[in-house]
Design a protein around this motif. Sequence first.
Motif, mmCIF file in Angstrom:
data_model
loop_
_atom_site.group_PDB
_atom_site.id
_atom_site.type_symbol
_atom_site.label_atom_id
_atom_site.label_comp_id
_atom_site.label_asym_id
_atom_site.label_seq_id
_atom_site.Cartn_x
_atom_site.Cartn_y
_atom_site.Cartn_z
ATOM 1 N N LYS A 125 27.491 50.673 52.514
ATOM 2 C CA LYS A 125 27.358 49.220 52.477
ATOM 3 C C LYS A 125 26.977 48.752 51.073
ATOM 4 C CE LYS A 125 25.076 45.364 54.861
ATOM 5 N NZ LYS A 125 24.123 44.986 55.941
ATOM 6 N N GLN A 126 26.084 49.489 50.406
ATOM 7 C CA GLN A 126 25.681 49.124 49.050
ATOM 8 C C GLN A 126 26.831 49.305 48.061
ATOM 9 O OE1 GLN A 126 22.172 51.684 48.771
ATOM 10 N NE2 GLN A 126 20.866 49.866 48.596
ATOM 11 N N GLN A 127 27.651 50.337 48.264
ATOM 12 C CA GLN A 127 28.820 50.519 47.410
ATOM 13 C C GLN A 127 29.741 49.308 47.497
ATOM 14 O OE1 GLN A 127 30.675 54.183 48.600
ATOM 15 N NE2 GLN A 127 28.941 55.446 47.977
ATOM 16 N N GLU A 128 29.976 48.857 48.717
ATOM 17 C CA GLU A 128 30.825 47.680 48.916
ATOM 18 C C GLU A 128 30.189 46.444 48.284
ATOM 19 O OE1 GLU A 128 31.207 47.519 53.128
ATOM 20 O OE2 GLU A 128 32.600 49.214 53.253
ATOM 21 N N LEU A 129 28.877 46.340 48.403
ATOM 22 C CA LEU A 129 28.165 45.202 47.840
ATOM 23 C C LEU A 129 28.210 45.240 46.314
ATOM 24 C CD1 LEU A 129 26.522 42.729 48.631
ATOM 25 C CD2 LEU A 129 24.474 44.171 48.666
ATOM 26 N N SER A 130 28.042 46.424 45.733
ATOM 27 C CA SER A 130 28.103 46.573 44.280
ATOM 28 C C SER A 130 29.496 46.217 43.758
ATOM 29 C CB SER A 130 27.746 48.010 43.885
ATOM 30 O OG SER A 130 27.842 48.201 42.489
ATOM 31 N N THR A 131 30.515 46.691 44.470
ATOM 32 C CA THR A 131 31.890 46.371 44.091
ATOM 33 C C THR A 131 32.122 44.861 44.155
ATOM 34 O OG1 THR A 131 32.689 48.514 44.889
ATOM 35 C CG2 THR A 131 34.310 46.757 44.679
ATOM 36 N N TRP A 132 31.624 44.245 45.215
ATOM 37 C CA TRP A 132 31.761 42.790 45.356
ATOM 38 C C TRP A 132 31.041 42.067 44.232
ATOM 39 C CZ3 TRP A 132 27.812 39.184 46.079
ATOM 40 C CH2 TRP A 132 28.232 37.871 46.346
ATOM 41 N N TYR A 133 29.822 42.514 43.925
ATOM 42 C CA TYR A 133 29.027 41.852 42.884
ATOM 43 C C TYR A 133 29.742 41.884 41.536
ATOM 44 C CZ TYR A 133 25.602 41.347 39.171
ATOM 45 O OH TYR A 133 24.960 40.963 38.021
ATOM 46 N N TYR A 134 30.235 43.068 41.127
ATOM 47 C CA TYR A 134 30.882 43.156 39.821
ATOM 48 C C TYR A 134 32.207 42.405 39.792
ATOM 49 C CZ TYR A 134 27.281 46.283 38.146
ATOM 50 O OH TYR A 134 26.070 46.797 37.746
ATOM 51 N N GLY A 135 32.856 42.297 40.926
ATOM 52 C CA GLY A 135 34.053 41.470 41.009
ATOM 53 C C GLY A 135 33.728 40.003 40.794
ATOM 54 N N GLN A 136 32.661 39.537 41.457
ATOM 55 C CA GLN A 136 32.226 38.154 41.292
ATOM 56 C C GLN A 136 31.729 37.891 39.872
ATOM 57 O OE1 GLN A 136 32.375 35.639 43.791
ATOM 58 N NE2 GLN A 136 33.661 37.237 44.677
ATOM 59 N N LEU A 137 31.021 38.878 39.303
ATOM 60 C CA LEU A 137 30.515 38.728 37.949
ATOM 61 C C LEU A 137 31.664 38.622 36.950
ATOM 62 C CD1 LEU A 137 28.178 38.632 35.941
ATOM 63 C CD2 LEU A 137 28.166 41.142 35.940
ATOM 64 N N GLY A 138 32.709 39.425 37.159
ATOM 65 C CA GLY A 138 33.868 39.356 36.278
ATOM 66 C C GLY A 138 34.503 37.977 36.282
ATOM 67 N N GLN A 139 34.608 37.392 37.471
ATOM 68 C CA GLN A 139 35.168 36.044 37.566
ATOM 69 C C GLN A 139 34.249 35.013 36.898
ATOM 70 O OE1 GLN A 139 36.844 34.835 41.419
ATOM 71 N NE2 GLN A 139 36.643 36.952 42.103
ATOM 72 N N LEU A 140 32.950 35.204 37.076
ATOM 73 C CA LEU A 140 31.981 34.285 36.474
ATOM 74 C C LEU A 140 32.073 34.323 34.948
ATOM 75 C CD1 LEU A 140 29.464 32.431 36.600
ATOM 76 C CD2 LEU A 140 28.077 34.511 36.666
ATOM 77 N N ASP A 151 39.182 36.828 44.852
ATOM 78 C CA ASP A 151 38.258 37.941 45.080
ATOM 79 C C ASP A 151 38.978 39.280 45.192
ATOM 80 O OD1 ASP A 151 36.232 36.150 45.012
ATOM 81 O OD2 ASP A 151 35.731 36.248 47.144
ATOM 82 N N LYS A 152 40.271 39.258 45.531
ATOM 83 C CA LYS A 152 41.030 40.495 45.727
ATOM 84 C C LYS A 152 41.954 40.826 44.564
ATOM 85 C CE LYS A 152 40.983 40.051 50.779
ATOM 86 N NZ LYS A 152 41.806 39.925 52.015
ATOM 87 N N ALA A 153 41.931 40.000 43.514
ATOM 88 C CA ALA A 153 42.907 40.151 42.441
ATOM 89 C C ALA A 153 42.481 41.140 41.363
ATOM 90 C CB ALA A 153 43.193 38.793 41.805
ATOM 91 N N TYR A 154 41.167 41.370 41.197
ATOM 92 C CA TYR A 154 40.685 42.185 40.085
ATOM 93 C C TYR A 154 39.673 43.230 40.566
ATOM 94 C CZ TYR A 154 42.732 38.363 37.389
ATOM 95 O OH TYR A 154 43.589 37.431 36.877
ATOM 96 N N PHE A 155 39.592 44.320 39.793
ATOM 97 C CA PHE A 155 38.701 45.428 40.132
ATOM 98 C C PHE A 155 37.658 45.683 39.042
ATOM 99 C CE2 PHE A 155 42.790 46.009 42.169
ATOM 100 C CZ PHE A 155 42.447 46.252 43.486
ATOM 101 N N GLN A 156 37.787 45.017 37.910
ATOM 102 C CA GLN A 156 36.850 45.164 36.789
ATOM 103 C C GLN A 156 36.803 46.604 36.269
ATOM 104 O OE1 GLN A 156 36.015 42.139 35.994
ATOM 105 N NE2 GLN A 156 36.705 41.357 37.971
#
Length: 684
Positions: free
Chosen positions: A371-386, A632-637
């Motif tokens: 769950k934390q791996q998924e959360l970390s992946t989500w966070y860095y994806g959101q951070l990249g967009q930010l 949210d699904k377009a980039y992987f950072q």
Amino acid sequence: MIKERYELAKERLIGIGREELVAMPYADYFKNVAEFLCLICKTYEEIRDDVYFVRTEEELADANEKLYADVLPEQYGSSYANPAVAEKLLGTEYGQILSFVYTQMRSLIPAAYEQKLFEIVIHLELFLEIYASFAYAYQDTEKQPDVKLIEETIYFFVHDYAEDMTLQRVKEKVDPAEDFAYRIITQENLSDTKYLYKYGEYITPNQVKTAEYLAGVSEEQLRLMADTYTEGYRIGFVKGNKDLSKKKVVQIVYPIGFERMIKLAIDNFEKMGLQPAIMRTPHSIFTKRGTSLGGFYSESPNKQYEYDHREDEALFLDKKMANRRLEVQKEAYETYKTLSSYHAGPAWVEVFGEKPFTPQICPQACKLSRKQQELSTWYYGQLGQLINEYIPGEERSFTIIAFPIPEIGSKYEQIMTETIKLNTLDYETYENIQQTIIDALDTCDYVKVEGIGDNKTDLKVMLTKIKTPETQTKFENCVADVNIPVGEVFTSPMLSGTEGVLHVSKVYLREFEYCNLMLTFKDGKITNYSCSNFDTEEEGQKLIAENVLYHHETLPMGEFAIGTNTTAYRMGQKFGIEDRLPILIAEKTGPHFAVGDTCYSHAEDVAVYNADGKEIIARDNEISLLRKTDPDKAYFQCHTDITIPYDELGALYGMTLEGARIEIIRDGRFVLPGTEELNRALDE
């Protein structure tokens, strides 16, 4: 108020060494960490009072060694910074978390050198709060505190100070006024290697010998190194059809020891209207991501130590914390909105030559849950967009150049000379030959890549369709701009229909060596992966999942390229350093495949042209196109290049819609008419 808090905390630290308020074995832990923190305080005060650097270079080297001694390989086996040792001595309940606490205290070494008193104080107070929890519990019940209390203490420490630390980090990234490294580069006597110890990073013979070497080379050679680096940055804006005149800040990332070159580079950048922003590579849980670099850097005192603590955020990462981090990132970039808009992107200097490192699995180290791996992946994806909102990808560029370090061997100076030549090869020769390859592949529907001998590669790579061949092309003709040296043509392949196996006997990716790395693709996405680094396949898969896939369930093939720099390949073989070449150079020594984002990530809508005037239309794939409907699904950072060297390559050819086969490489040699010149270096 901060000074008062500091004096109170320091006084309390000194008292720990005389107290018997905590039972063994914890008493030994707290006394050891308190002793280290007292050394931090002493270092901070001596630098503050201008008495630290009056030492001789030998004395400064001894002081540097003392700060890092506890995590050096020869002492790591008995250090509380080692999760396995901490768990053995402190028990399974507290070992892991107290090892993290000590590691976080060790992140204060740079703060002492940069005189960041606030950062020092909040860490001293964290340590004292945890110590007090043990002391109070033992005095009341002769037991230890509930581990949940310690976990909560750490959680709220990270939560409460995230805003201050993030604001400082973003400021360092975009504001040239944060000039700690700039002052060292421009004001110190760079002929005297004593200056190296002003950084507070771990200094090894590599940094000293590099600085000595550069102090001895001619001004002409130094300027050639700097000019190649900065001109590549400028050309990146030209080729990317981006306006450099709108920018005012360049982020410089460099290895300690290269200051003489960087000083000339700063002059060049300033002539372009760019001021340097130079921050330190991250050390603290507030700023670092795994083992990634991000600023001026030296060598890790112990790569195993870094690897063991790469997932320490597992101790506190949850949805609330991830949202908190995004919130403070947003606030920080909003605070420095104007400076961020002037940020032109990073200019990297990399080094190569270190002995390949294969990490050992430490079961006691922190591990992110699924769950934390998924959360970390989500966070860095959101951070990249930010970040892209404040430093738009379509307006920024970058450049990367690499040089060897003395650890590469006794022929270091010869390898450095060869590398400088490599970085300054005549780009027109390569541009013309590469255009021949592009013209041939523009007629093809897909490319086949096959290994030879023990190499099991068998890949089919689908290419973008061209509607108007007179004005459009599939591949970028890459010369010495953002990726130095010259020598590749690349494209973003179509995912549907891209399939097969990619296999490399040995490859070095971001400090880690992978043996028999094998990735299987279906419709352009990884479906299976393995390597032979460990006794079990599971451990090898975990290494890849963490450091190639970055916890994503799968990644697409974001790039397919053909490296044409046979001179670089020859250099690797000539000096026996094939396994030491950085991916920046290695990717030019054969076909390579990047997993993750495309080369045009966040700038897909900016038209890019080759020298012949044709627009490169292969800037997207089926996933990056989601930015228009589901960002949210377009980039992987992430973007990791994996190269098949020429000697493992049996065939690389294109197939047209009519079924015609156009051979580019056969048995490791270029066979397409017009590319024969590339074989000359192979023959040598």
